[in-house]
Design an enzyme around this catalytic site. Structure first.
Site, PDB file in Angstrom:
ATOM      1  N   SER A 182       0.633   8.764 -11.055  1.00 57.32           N
ATOM      2  CA  SER A 182       0.358   9.346  -9.740  1.00 57.32           C
ATOM      3  C   SER A 182      -0.224  10.756  -9.774  1.00 57.32           C
ATOM      4  CB  SER A 182       1.634   9.345  -8.888  1.00 57.32           C
ATOM      5  OG  SER A 182       1.829   8.083  -8.285  1.00 57.32           O
TER       6      SER A 182
ATOM      7  N   LYS B 126      -3.533  11.213  -7.998  1.00 53.34           N
ATOM      8  CA  LYS B 126      -3.710  11.597  -6.592  1.00 53.34           C
ATOM      9  C   LYS B 126      -4.293  12.999  -6.442  1.00 53.34           C
ATOM     10  CE  LYS B 126      -0.050   8.605  -4.705  1.00 53.34           C
ATOM     11  NZ  LYS B 126       0.406   7.906  -5.925  1.00 53.34           N
TER      12      LYS B 126
ATOM     13  N   SER C  16       3.951  11.253  -2.514  1.00 59.05           N
ATOM     14  CA  SER C  16       3.254  10.330  -3.416  1.00 59.05           C
ATOM     15  C   SER C  16       2.923   9.016  -2.710  1.00 59.05           C
ATOM     16  CB  SER C  16       4.090  10.065  -4.674  1.00 59.05           C
ATOM     17  OG  SER C  16       3.269   9.606  -5.727  1.00 59.05           O
TER      18      SER C  16
END
Length: 483
Positions: free
Chosen positions: A130, A133, A315
């Site tokens: 993640s 991102k 997230s």
């Protein structure tokens, strides 16, 4: 039919097996985490992404001084302060050598000034999970602008009684408006289809018959990313990605995802029209809105700068994928997984960020095919915090704060306590993969960009591996790592 049947089977046990289910899934190696996953069934592990990040109160008995404005002769810290590589190595070396991190561990630390020398460990290229991102949202903020908003419209359809709900790819579009109490604690503000329905009913005089149609043609290509594990969408780890989704693709009052998010959004809209006094006939159907059709009503999202902060904080996988599709639209004219991933790298490379060897297949980091170097993340953080990074500043302000907000609310329990509140970082978690990328302020008050990643960690050492990375970041905060 397969997914409907699967949903019905899961509903029969969901009320009495959630904790056992999570343990079984983790043991079996299920690899994606929605807001780092576990809190869906074990809510004590992290703040709830469906509501808002938790408020953390000051400890009892803490006597804080009165606030006063800074004096006029305050001197800014020099962002170009030289890094002391030997001190960085001494601070984080033992933590990054923790065997719970596995056989492939990378790390990089640098001052925030663009182009500053880096301390590095490992070969630099890793599976980012993640932390992807950061790349997606940085590119989106650059190419769309921090003030960009997303509009959801309703227009007259091809038939005399048709109204068409047109998806504009709003990452945070909600099914209903918030109560006053909810609005006070919700950031950012949300557009919603219930308010949109009320406006449409008013535009139509508050009565009459209508048929609901919906248009989600802004995005193209598959709604389930071919680079994801095949079970991610069927098992409700992530929603199919469309240009018309409410509540991140969640089904109402459920932990499940809608099989067809656009249709689900249209049904919520139709119910709201009925509640507003219109007679809705038939079932919603997919169409393409007629060119130049009369607009009956529209709702607009919060600015992208605020949307990006929210996505980073919790997230949000669906939100980041929707934003990545917009990057594809802006750079290649195609709102798809493939165009979005390519557009992210093209945009960042155009800013001078080192994307050498980078491979991206999605915008959220769920794909295990993604590979980036620590240099790419360091360059991005330096740019976002630097004098030319005004458009990307939300990357800095939106990252969770250690021990206080978002996906770091319940982390940093071990290691130097000084890290709590002075480390901001984006987490990354898949089965056997742990990453942390962000900014730490050291003991001298100098801000350092850092990236730590381990992508071959033993799955059963998940929490110990996370703690090792937390300790490394905390050690930076406790270090006098600059000269």
């Amino acid at each position: 039919m397969g997914r409907d049947l699967r949903h019905s089977r899961r509903w029969s046990v969901v009320h009495w097996l959630p904790p056992l289910l999570v343990l079984a899934l983790l043991a079996a190696g299920v690899g994606a985490y929605r807001f780092e996953w576990g809190q869906r069934y074990l809510p004590g592990l992290a703040a709830d992404p469906v509501t808002e990040p938790e408020q953390v109160l000051a400890p009892a008995g803490l006597d804080l001084p009165e606030w006063s404005p800074p004096v006029d002769d305050a001197v800014a810290l020099d962002p170009a302060t030289a890094l002391a590589p030997d001190r960085v190595a001494a601070a984080v070396g033992d933590d990054l050598a923790d065997p719970d991190l596995g056989r492939h561990v990378v790390g990089a630390v640098a001052a925030l000034a663009p182009g500053s020398p880096e301390w590095t460990s490992g070969d630099g290229r890793y599976l980012p999970a993640s932390t992807t991102k950061l790349l997606t949202l940085g590119a989106a903020l650059e190419v769309l602008g921090p003030d960009h908003t997303f509009t959801t419209r309703v227009v007259r359809g091809p038939g005399p009684r048709d109204v068409v709900l047109v998806g504009g790819g709003d990452p945070l579009l909600a099914s209903r408006s918030l109560t006053l109490a909810e609005a006070e604690s919700t950031y950012p503000a949300r557009a919603d289809v219930t308010t949109l329905a009320l406006d449409v009913a008013a535009a139509l005089g508050g009565q009459g018959r209508v048929r609901v149609r919906f248009d989600d043609s802004l995005f193209t290509g598959p709604t389930d990313n071919p680079a994801w594990r095949r079970d991610y969408v069927p098992d409700d780890i992530v929603s199919p990605i469309t240009a018309l989704m409410v509540d991140g693709g969640d089904e109402p009052d459920s932990d499940l995802k809608a099989d067809e998010p656009s249709l689900a959004a249209a049904r919520v809209f139709a119910d709201a029209l009925s509640a507003a006094g219109l007679r809705v006939t038939g079932q919603p159907r997919r169409v393409v809105a007629p060119p130049g059709a009369e607009e009956l009503a529209a709702v607009e999202s919060a600015p992208l700068s605020e949307v990006a902060e929210r996505i980073l904080d919790v997230s949000d996988n669906e939100g980041s994928e929707v934003v990545a599709h917009h990057v594809g639209l802006a750079t290649a004219g195609a709102g798809s997984f493939e165009a979005g991933a390519a557009g992210v790298l093209t945009t960042l490379g155009g800013l001078g960020i080192d994307v050498t060897g980078a491979e991206l297949y999605d915008g959220s980091g769920l794909s295990r095919r993604n590979r980036v170097s620590t240099a790419t993340l360091i360059d991005l953080l330096q740019h976002a915090a630097g004098p030319d990074g005004d458009a990307m500043r939300s990357l800095v302000t939106g990252m969770p704060v250690a021990g206080f907000t978002g996906s770091l609310t319940y982390r940093f329990a071990e290691g130097p306590a000084v890290a709590r509140g002075v480390v901001r970082a984006k987490t990354g978690t898949l089965t056997g993969v742990h990453a942390l990328a962000g900014i730490a302020v050291d003991r001298e008050g100098h801000a350092l960009a850092f990236v730590f990643g381990a992508d071959r960690s033993p799955p059963d050492e998940r929490y110990d591996a996370q703690e090792a990375l937390d300790r490394a970041a905390a050690s930076l905060a406790a270090c006098r790592c600059t000269r």
